[in-house]
Design a protein around this motif. Structure first.
Motif, PDB file in Angstrom:
ATOM      1  N   TYR A  94     -32.911 -42.796  -6.255  1.00  0.00           N
ATOM      2  CA  TYR A  94     -32.314 -42.825  -7.939  1.00  0.00           C
ATOM      3  C   TYR A  94     -31.864 -42.517  -8.390  1.00  0.00           C
ATOM      4  O   TYR A  94     -30.668 -42.974  -9.073  1.00  0.00           O
ATOM      5  CB  TYR A  94     -33.821 -43.076  -8.696  1.00  0.00           C
ATOM      6  N   ASP A  95     -31.416 -41.400  -7.351  1.00  0.00           N
ATOM      7  CA  ASP A  95     -30.329 -40.633  -8.508  1.00  0.00           C
ATOM      8  C   ASP A  95     -28.558 -40.914  -7.658  1.00  0.00           C
ATOM      9  O   ASP A  95     -28.227 -40.535  -7.703  1.00  0.00           O
ATOM     10  CB  ASP A  95     -30.706 -38.292  -8.240  1.00  0.00           C
ATOM     11  N   GLU A  96     -28.944 -41.367  -6.504  1.00  0.00           N
ATOM     12  CA  GLU A  96     -27.824 -42.539  -6.123  1.00  0.00           C
ATOM     13  C   GLU A  96     -27.006 -41.045  -5.364  1.00  0.00           C
ATOM     14  O   GLU A  96     -25.483 -41.745  -5.113  1.00  0.00           O
ATOM     15  CB  GLU A  96     -26.984 -43.136  -6.990  1.00  0.00           C
ATOM     16  N   ALA A  97     -28.088 -40.126  -4.528  1.00  0.00           N
ATOM     17  CA  ALA A  97     -27.440 -39.209  -3.807  1.00  0.00           C
ATOM     18  C   ALA A  97     -26.524 -39.490  -2.428  1.00  0.00           C
ATOM     19  O   ALA A  97     -27.013 -40.737  -1.907  1.00  0.00           O
ATOM     20  CB  ALA A  97     -28.491 -37.984  -3.542  1.00  0.00           C
ATOM     21  N   PRO A  98     -25.397 -38.991  -2.198  1.00  0.00           N
ATOM     22  CA  PRO A  98     -24.743 -39.914  -1.074  1.00  0.00           C
ATOM     23  C   PRO A  98     -26.517 -39.028  -0.206  1.00  0.00           C
ATOM     24  O   PRO A  98     -26.505 -37.738  -0.012  1.00  0.00           O
ATOM     25  CB  PRO A  98     -23.862 -38.641  -0.627  1.00  0.00           C
ATOM     26  N   GLY A  99     -26.145 -40.386   1.215  1.00  0.00           N
ATOM     27  CA  GLY A  99     -27.416 -39.695   2.289  1.00  0.00           C
ATOM     28  C   GLY A  99     -28.087 -40.101   2.304  1.00  0.00           C
ATOM     29  O   GLY A  99     -29.795 -39.634   2.516  1.00  0.00           O
ATOM     30  N   GLY A 100     -29.169 -40.464   1.244  1.00  0.00           N
ATOM     31  CA  GLY A 100     -29.966 -40.253   0.472  1.00  0.00           C
ATOM     32  C   GLY A 100     -30.796 -41.873   0.400  1.00  0.00           C
ATOM     33  O   GLY A 100     -32.256 -42.035   0.272  1.00  0.00           O
ATOM     34  N   GLY A 101     -29.797 -42.751   1.306  1.00  0.00           N
ATOM     35  CA  GLY A 101     -30.544 -43.967   1.555  1.00  0.00           C
ATOM     36  C   GLY A 101     -30.226 -44.235   2.603  1.00  0.00           C
ATOM     37  O   GLY A 101     -29.959 -43.220   3.755  1.00  0.00           O
ATOM     38  N   SER A 102     -30.678 -45.442   3.053  1.00  0.00           N
ATOM     39  CA  SER A 102     -31.164 -45.856   4.606  1.00  0.00           C
ATOM     40  C   SER A 102     -30.484 -47.492   5.131  1.00  0.00           C
ATOM     41  O   SER A 102     -31.009 -48.171   3.563  1.00  0.00           O
ATOM     42  CB  SER A 102     -32.023 -45.406   5.616  1.00  0.00           C
ATOM     43  N   LEU A 103     -30.549 -47.740   5.916  1.00  0.00           N
ATOM     44  CA  LEU A 103     -30.030 -49.483   6.228  1.00  0.00           C
ATOM     45  C   LEU A 103     -31.289 -49.326   7.731  1.00  0.00           C
ATOM     46  O   LEU A 103     -30.735 -48.926   8.708  1.00  0.00           O
ATOM     47  CB  LEU A 103     -29.169 -50.075   6.452  1.00  0.00           C
ATOM     48  N   SER A 104     -32.809 -50.199   7.085  1.00  0.00           N
ATOM     49  CA  SER A 104     -33.756 -50.508   8.719  1.00  0.00           C
ATOM     50  C   SER A 104     -33.907 -51.889   9.180  1.00  0.00           C
ATOM     51  O   SER A 104     -33.768 -52.838   8.265  1.00  0.00           O
ATOM     52  CB  SER A 104     -34.603 -50.169   8.063  1.00  0.00           C
ATOM     53  N   ARG A 105     -33.767 -51.602  10.065  1.00  0.00           N
ATOM     54  CA  ARG A 105     -34.353 -53.973  10.923  1.00  0.00           C
ATOM     55  C   ARG A 105     -35.644 -54.189  10.671  1.00  0.00           C
ATOM     56  O   ARG A 105     -36.659 -52.809  11.670  1.00  0.00           O
ATOM     57  CB  ARG A 105     -33.594 -53.860  12.002  1.00  0.00           C
ATOM     58  N   ILE A 106     -36.114 -54.128  10.452  1.00  0.00           N
ATOM     59  CA  ILE A 106     -37.563 -54.785  10.000  1.00  0.00           C
ATOM     60  C   ILE A 106     -38.399 -56.232  10.927  1.00  0.00           C
ATOM     61  O   ILE A 106     -37.478 -57.356  10.348  1.00  0.00           O
ATOM     62  CB  ILE A 106     -38.482 -54.470   8.551  1.00  0.00           C
ATOM     63  N   GLY A 107     -38.642 -56.102  11.752  1.00  0.00           N
ATOM     64  CA  GLY A 107     -39.158 -57.176  12.706  1.00  0.00           C
ATOM     65  C   GLY A 107     -40.817 -58.030  12.172  1.00  0.00           C
ATOM     66  O   GLY A 107     -41.405 -57.527  10.851  1.00  0.00           O
ATOM     67  N   GLY A 108     -40.857 -58.960  12.281  1.00  0.00           N
ATOM     68  CA  GLY A 108     -41.272 -59.738  12.122  1.00  0.00           C
ATOM     69  C   GLY A 108     -43.314 -58.711  12.150  1.00  0.00           C
ATOM     70  O   GLY A 108     -44.396 -59.595  11.478  1.00  0.00           O
ATOM     71  N   ASP A 109     -43.976 -57.932  13.414  1.00  0.00           N
ATOM     72  CA  ASP A 109     -44.361 -57.411  13.173  1.00  0.00           C
ATOM     73  C   ASP A 109     -44.630 -56.292  12.877  1.00  0.00           C
ATOM     74  O   ASP A 109     -45.743 -55.291  12.793  1.00  0.00           O
ATOM     75  CB  ASP A 109     -44.585 -57.318  15.251  1.00  0.00           C
ATOM     76  N   GLY A 110     -43.887 -56.247  12.393  1.00  0.00           N
ATOM     77  CA  GLY A 110     -43.068 -54.842  11.299  1.00  0.00           C
ATOM     78  C   GLY A 110     -42.861 -53.073  11.897  1.00  0.00           C
ATOM     79  O   GLY A 110     -43.248 -52.535  11.543  1.00  0.00           O
ATOM     80  N   SER A 111     -42.722 -53.560  12.991  1.00  0.00           N
ATOM     81  CA  SER A 111     -41.318 -52.664  14.117  1.00  0.00           C
ATOM     82  C   SER A 111     -40.724 -52.357  12.996  1.00  0.00           C
ATOM     83  O   SER A 111     -39.491 -53.219  12.107  1.00  0.00           O
ATOM     84  CB  SER A 111     -41.460 -53.182  15.090  1.00  0.00           C
ATOM     85  N   VAL A 112     -39.949 -51.188  13.000  1.00  0.00           N
ATOM     86  CA  VAL A 112     -38.853 -50.719  12.073  1.00  0.00           C
ATOM     87  C   VAL A 112     -37.735 -50.005  13.656  1.00  0.00           C
ATOM     88  O   VAL A 112     -38.359 -49.188  13.602  1.00  0.00           O
ATOM     89  CB  VAL A 112     -39.098 -49.792  11.941  1.00  0.00           C
ATOM     90  N   ASP A 113     -36.624 -49.501  13.200  1.00  0.00           N
ATOM     91  CA  ASP A 113     -35.524 -49.386  14.057  1.00  0.00           C
ATOM     92  C   ASP A 113     -34.212 -49.257  12.674  1.00  0.00           C
ATOM     93  O   ASP A 113     -33.893 -50.011  11.669  1.00  0.00           O
ATOM     94  CB  ASP A 113     -34.755 -50.310  14.620  1.00  0.00           C
ATOM     95  N   VAL A 114     -34.501 -47.423  12.184  1.00  0.00           N
ATOM     96  CA  VAL A 114     -33.559 -47.552  11.220  1.00  0.00           C
ATOM     97  C   VAL A 114     -31.564 -47.062  12.487  1.00  0.00           C
ATOM     98  O   VAL A 114     -31.594 -47.098  13.141  1.00  0.00           O
ATOM     99  CB  VAL A 114     -33.361 -45.913  10.928  1.00  0.00           C
ATOM    100  N   VAL A 115     -31.225 -48.264  11.619  1.00  0.00           N
ATOM    101  CA  VAL A 115     -30.351 -49.104  12.226  1.00  0.00           C
ATOM    102  C   VAL A 115     -28.733 -48.151  11.077  1.00  0.00           C
ATOM    103  O   VAL A 115     -27.298 -47.748  12.130  1.00  0.00           O
ATOM    104  CB  VAL A 115     -29.621 -49.760  11.999  1.00  0.00           C
ATOM    105  N   LEU A 116     -29.227 -47.702   9.780  1.00  0.00           N
ATOM    106  CA  LEU A 116     -28.022 -46.128   9.541  1.00  0.00           C
ATOM    107  C   LEU A 116     -29.080 -45.434   8.578  1.00  0.00           C
ATOM    108  O   LEU A 116     -29.530 -45.660   7.217  1.00  0.00           O
ATOM    109  CB  LEU A 116     -26.827 -47.504   8.643  1.00  0.00           C
ATOM    110  N   ASP A 117     -28.332 -44.255   8.851  1.00  0.00           N
ATOM    111  CA  ASP A 117     -29.520 -42.773   7.652  1.00  0.00           C
ATOM    112  C   ASP A 117     -29.138 -42.277   6.722  1.00  0.00           C
ATOM    113  O   ASP A 117     -28.993 -41.035   6.812  1.00  0.00           O
ATOM    114  CB  ASP A 117     -29.775 -42.193   9.327  1.00  0.00           C
ATOM    115  N   ASP A 118     -27.686 -42.463   6.959  1.00  0.00           N
ATOM    116  CA  ASP A 118     -26.521 -41.804   5.862  1.00  0.00           C
ATOM    117  C   ASP A 118     -25.638 -43.495   4.857  1.00  0.00           C
ATOM    118  O   ASP A 118     -24.665 -43.044   5.078  1.00  0.00           O
ATOM    119  CB  ASP A 118     -25.576 -40.965   7.202  1.00  0.00           C
ATOM    120  N   VAL A 119     -27.079 -43.142   3.912  1.00  0.00           N
ATOM    121  CA  VAL A 119     -25.857 -44.585   3.037  1.00  0.00           C
ATOM    122  C   VAL A 119     -26.371 -44.218   1.954  1.00  0.00           C
ATOM    123  O   VAL A 119     -27.354 -42.868   1.719  1.00  0.00           O
ATOM    124  CB  VAL A 119     -26.624 -45.499   3.458  1.00  0.00           C
TER     125      VAL A 119
END
Length: 280
Positions: free
Chosen positions: A114-139
């Protein structure tokens, strides 16, 4: 190009326009208002559903219903209105933001603090089965994501960088990140984006009052100027995918323009790509 008002509204943070080919309707959201909107451009019918928490994105599912990128994770909304979590991961101070469905049907879901802090966000790939793969972790502020017509390139925005970046994309994996287009000082920040059938990238400019189109070579070749300064996202819709829908926001504006917070449309702006449905 001349805009029209598709839905006059006062959304606090209008976002995420998405064409739903099953329902022949436009989906869009108000992130901070926690509202999910639908709009049928033929009948003019509109619906609004208020959710229990902030929503970052909504996309149609192959199985029917919708997938929601929410503050506390990714959830499914079934056609009968039943709500259930697919991936529940609440993090204090963090919320969902923009998301997109990849050619393989996976959801690439962004987050930010919420405070838009650098590195506080991410981009994840979510599969149809609910599997999660974090592809970018410094956003900082994960925003627009989209793929080239052949699926071999992925475009991505982390708004404070003032860039649209491009990755090589293969089988759900990305690499070779490089700058695709930069936004000059004073022109705003890149926010949501969409890719058209010619491979051109359309980018909404927060605090820039515009949508820009860049060629596949990264050259600016078209600008749609809008009176609302906080333009958040754009997507092609309508039965033939030729109308460009644009969301706007009122948040943080001392004296919002009368169309700020409305859903806008530019008829016949180009030719969009049919978007994949989420595989869950």
């Amino acid at each position: 190009m001349t805009y029209e008002i598709a839905v006059r509204a006062e959304a606090t943070l209008g976002e995420g326009p998405t064409w739903d080919p099953v329902g022949d309707r436009l989906l869009w959201i108000d992130i901070l208002g926690a509202r999910l909107h639908t709009y049928d451009p033929v009948s003019g019918r509109r619906t609004v559903r208020t959710l229990d928490q902030h929503i970052g994105a909504v996309k149609p599912r192959a199985a029917g219903g919708l997938v929601l990128n929410l503050r506390d994770g990714v959830a499914l909304l079934d056609p009968d209105g039943t709500f259930r979590w697919l991936h529940h991961e609440p993090v204090p101070g963090r919320r969902a933001n923009d998301a997109a469905v990849a050619p393989d049907g996976s959801l690439w879901a962004g987050t930010m603090r919420y405070d838009e802090a650098p590195g506080g966000g991410s981009l994840s790939r979510i599969g149809g089965d609910g599997s999660v793969d974090v592809v970018l972790d410094d956003v900082a502020v994960s925003n627009g994501t989209g793929w080239s017509p052949d699926g071999r390139l992925m475009y991505y925005v982390d708004s404070p960088t003032r860039r649209v970046d491009v990755f090589d994309h293969d089988g759900g994996r990305i690499g070779n990140r490089r700058a695709f287009a930069g936004i000059e000082d004073g022109a705003g920040f890149p926010d949501g984006l969409t890719v058209d059938a010619d491979g051109c990238v359309w980018v909404a400019l927060w605090d820039g009052g515009a949508v820009r189109r860049y060629t596949p070579a990264g050259e600016l070749d078209r600008v749609i100027t809008l009176p609302a300064p906080r333009v958040t996202a754009c997507a092609f819709g309508g039965p033939d995918l030729t109308d460009l829908y644009i969301t706007t926001a009122r948040v943080g504006l001392a004296a919002p323009h009368p169309v700020a917070g409305s859903l806008l449309v530019v008829p016949g702006a180009g030719k969009g790509l049919a978007q994949p449905l989420f595989a869950g």
